[in-house]
Scaffold this motif. Structure first.
Motif, PDB file in Angstrom:
ATOM      1  N   GLU A   1       0.824  -1.209   0.000  1.00 26.31           N
ATOM      2  CA  GLU A   1       0.000   0.000   0.000  1.00 26.31           C
ATOM      3  C   GLU A   1       0.859   1.259   0.000  1.00 26.31           C
ATOM      4  O   GLU A   1       0.551   2.235  -0.699  1.00 26.31           O
ATOM      5  N   ARG A   2       1.955   1.256   0.751  1.00 28.32           N
ATOM      6  CA  ARG A   2       2.855   2.403   0.796  1.00 28.32           C
ATOM      7  C   ARG A   2       3.449   2.684  -0.589  1.00 28.32           C
ATOM      8  O   ARG A   2       3.466   3.827  -1.047  1.00 28.32           O
ATOM      9  N   VAL A   3       3.912   1.642  -1.273  1.00 27.80           N
ATOM     10  CA  VAL A   3       4.513   1.819  -2.604  1.00 27.80           C
ATOM     11  C   VAL A   3       3.474   2.345  -3.596  1.00 27.80           C
ATOM     12  O   VAL A   3       3.750   3.268  -4.361  1.00 27.80           O
ATOM     13  N   VAL A   4       2.275   1.797  -3.569  1.00 21.82           N
ATOM     14  CA  VAL A   4       1.223   2.241  -4.491  1.00 21.82           C
ATOM     15  C   VAL A   4       0.872   3.709  -4.229  1.00 21.82           C
ATOM     16  O   VAL A   4       0.735   4.501  -5.165  1.00 21.82           O
ATOM     17  N   LYS A   5       0.776   4.096  -2.969  1.00 20.82           N
ATOM     18  CA  LYS A   5       0.471   5.499  -2.636  1.00 20.82           C
ATOM     19  C   LYS A   5       1.609   6.421  -3.074  1.00 20.82           C
ATOM     20  O   LYS A   5       1.365   7.526  -3.567  1.00 20.82           O
ATOM     21  N   GLU A   6       2.854   5.992  -2.906  1.00 21.18           N
ATOM     22  CA  GLU A   6       4.008   6.795  -3.337  1.00 21.18           C
ATOM     23  C   GLU A   6       3.987   7.035  -4.845  1.00 21.18           C
ATOM     24  O   GLU A   6       4.406   8.081  -5.316  1.00 21.18           O
ATOM     25  N   LEU A   7       3.506   6.048  -5.596  1.00 21.94           N
ATOM     26  CA  LEU A   7       3.494   6.159  -7.060  1.00 21.94           C
ATOM     27  C   LEU A   7       2.304   6.981  -7.561  1.00 21.94           C
ATOM     28  O   LEU A   7       2.171   7.194  -8.770  1.00 21.94           O
ATOM     29  N   ASP A   8       1.460   7.432  -6.662  1.00 26.29           N
ATOM     30  CA  ASP A   8       0.433   8.437  -6.929  1.00 26.29           C
ATOM     31  C   ASP A   8      -0.385   8.183  -8.197  1.00 26.29           C
ATOM     32  O   ASP A   8      -0.452   9.031  -9.078  1.00 26.29           O
ATOM     33  N   GLY A   9      -0.964   6.994  -8.282  1.00 27.63           N
ATOM     34  CA  GLY A   9      -1.862   6.700  -9.388  1.00 27.63           C
ATOM     35  C   GLY A   9      -1.218   6.045 -10.593  1.00 27.63           C
ATOM     36  O   GLY A   9      -1.917   5.658 -11.526  1.00 27.63           O
ATOM     37  N   ALA A  10       0.086   5.890 -10.601  1.00 24.43           N
ATOM     38  CA  ALA A  10       0.760   5.273 -11.743  1.00 24.43           C
ATOM     39  C   ALA A  10       0.546   3.760 -11.774  1.00 24.43           C
ATOM     40  O   ALA A  10       0.722   3.127 -12.810  1.00 24.43           O
ATOM     41  N   ILE A  11       0.196   3.187 -10.656  1.00 28.49           N
ATOM     42  CA  ILE A  11      -0.022   1.752 -10.545  1.00 28.49           C
ATOM     43  C   ILE A  11      -1.180   1.530  -9.574  1.00 28.49           C
ATOM     44  O   ILE A  11      -1.427   2.359  -8.704  1.00 28.49           O
ATOM     45  N   ARG A  12      -1.898   0.444  -9.742  1.00 33.66           N
ATOM     46  CA  ARG A  12      -3.026   0.107  -8.870  1.00 33.66           C
ATOM     47  C   ARG A  12      -2.698  -1.170  -8.096  1.00 33.66           C
ATOM     48  O   ARG A  12      -1.855  -1.959  -8.508  1.00 33.66           O
ATOM     49  N   LEU A  13      -3.397  -1.361  -6.979  1.00 33.86           N
ATOM     50  CA  LEU A  13      -3.249  -2.568  -6.168  1.00 33.86           C
ATOM     51  C   LEU A  13      -4.621  -3.190  -5.978  1.00 33.86           C
ATOM     52  O   LEU A  13      -5.513  -2.576  -5.391  1.00 33.86           O
ATOM     53  N   ALA A  14      -4.785  -4.406  -6.493  1.00 27.95           N
ATOM     54  CA  ALA A  14      -6.015  -5.172  -6.301  1.00 27.95           C
ATOM     55  C   ALA A  14      -5.745  -6.219  -5.234  1.00 27.95           C
ATOM     56  O   ALA A  14      -4.753  -6.946  -5.309  1.00 27.95           O
ATOM     57  N   LYS A  15      -6.614  -6.285  -4.251  1.00 33.45           N
ATOM     58  CA  LYS A  15      -6.457  -7.246  -3.165  1.00 33.45           C
ATOM     59  C   LYS A  15      -7.507  -8.339  -3.336  1.00 33.45           C
ATOM     60  O   LYS A  15      -8.693  -8.035  -3.425  1.00 33.45           O
ATOM     61  N   LEU A  16      -7.042  -9.593  -3.411  1.00 33.49           N
ATOM     62  CA  LEU A  16      -7.948 -10.718  -3.597  1.00 33.49           C
ATOM     63  C   LEU A  16      -7.768 -11.690  -2.436  1.00 33.49           C
ATOM     64  O   LEU A  16      -6.721 -12.321  -2.312  1.00 33.49           O
ATOM     65  N   GLU A  17      -8.779 -11.763  -1.575  1.00 30.63           N
ATOM     66  CA  GLU A  17      -8.758 -12.673  -0.426  1.00 30.63           C
ATOM     67  C   GLU A  17      -9.143 -14.059  -0.914  1.00 30.63           C
ATOM     68  O   GLU A  17     -10.274 -14.283  -1.333  1.00 30.63           O
ATOM     69  N   VAL A  18      -8.181 -14.978  -0.906  1.00 25.98           N
ATOM     70  CA  VAL A  18      -8.372 -16.275  -1.555  1.00 25.98           C
ATOM     71  C   VAL A  18      -9.397 -17.164  -0.866  1.00 25.98           C
ATOM     72  O   VAL A  18      -9.949 -18.062  -1.493  1.00 25.98           O
ATOM     73  N   ASP A  19      -9.675 -16.932   0.396  1.00 28.73           N
ATOM     74  CA  ASP A  19     -10.621 -17.771   1.130  1.00 28.73           C
ATOM     75  C   ASP A  19     -12.060 -17.268   1.056  1.00 28.73           C
ATOM     76  O   ASP A  19     -12.946 -17.860   1.660  1.00 28.73           O
TER      77      ASP A  19
END
Length: 129
Positions: free
Chosen positions: A52-70
């Motif tokens: 989350e920190r890296v994605v926020k630092e990149l300010d919209g250049a990349i997205r993070l999708a979280k997939l809870e496998v269970d």
């Protein structure tokens, strides 16, 4: 560069039914990291704030999708990508997998990994930038 009309959040939850549109198709607009995680997984909880920190630092250049496998049928997505352990993070760009890693990593390690795996834009002569 992001279009002004792009209002999608940089960090979001996804699932089996939304994966194709929210991740694969959307990765043509901007790279998307997918964090395959489980609530029982201690390394998953350790990795999440770094991603989350890296994605926020990149300010919209990349997205993070979280997939809870269970949750629900989400394990089917993990099976589609032959995941053997959690956490596993896969980077998608232009509809294709560009790289993956498993286990917890530091913010610095994630930044370095992204630099290695993101496809650089080509210059006017077609050479990687």
């Amino acid at each position: 560069m992001l279009l002004q009309s792009d209002t999608s959040p940089p960090i979001f939850d996804t699932d089996l039914t939304r994966f194709q549109s929210a991740v694969i198709e959307a990765s043509h607009q901007h790279p998307i990291l997918v964090d395959f995680w489980a609530d029982w997984c201690t390394p998953c909880h350790a990795l999440s704030p770094h991603l989350e920190r890296v994605v926020k630092e990149l300010d919209g250049a990349i997205r993070l999708a979280k997939l809870e496998v269970d949750e629900g049928e989400n394990m089917r997505v993990a099976g589609r990508y032959s995941l053997r352990g959690f956490p596993t993070v896969i980077l998608f760009q232009n509809g294709e997998e560009r790289g993956r890693f498993s286990g917890a990593r530091s913010t610095h390690q994630i930044r370095d990994w992204l630099r290695e795996h993101l496809t650089a834009p080509a210059d006017s002569n077609g050479h990687p930038g």
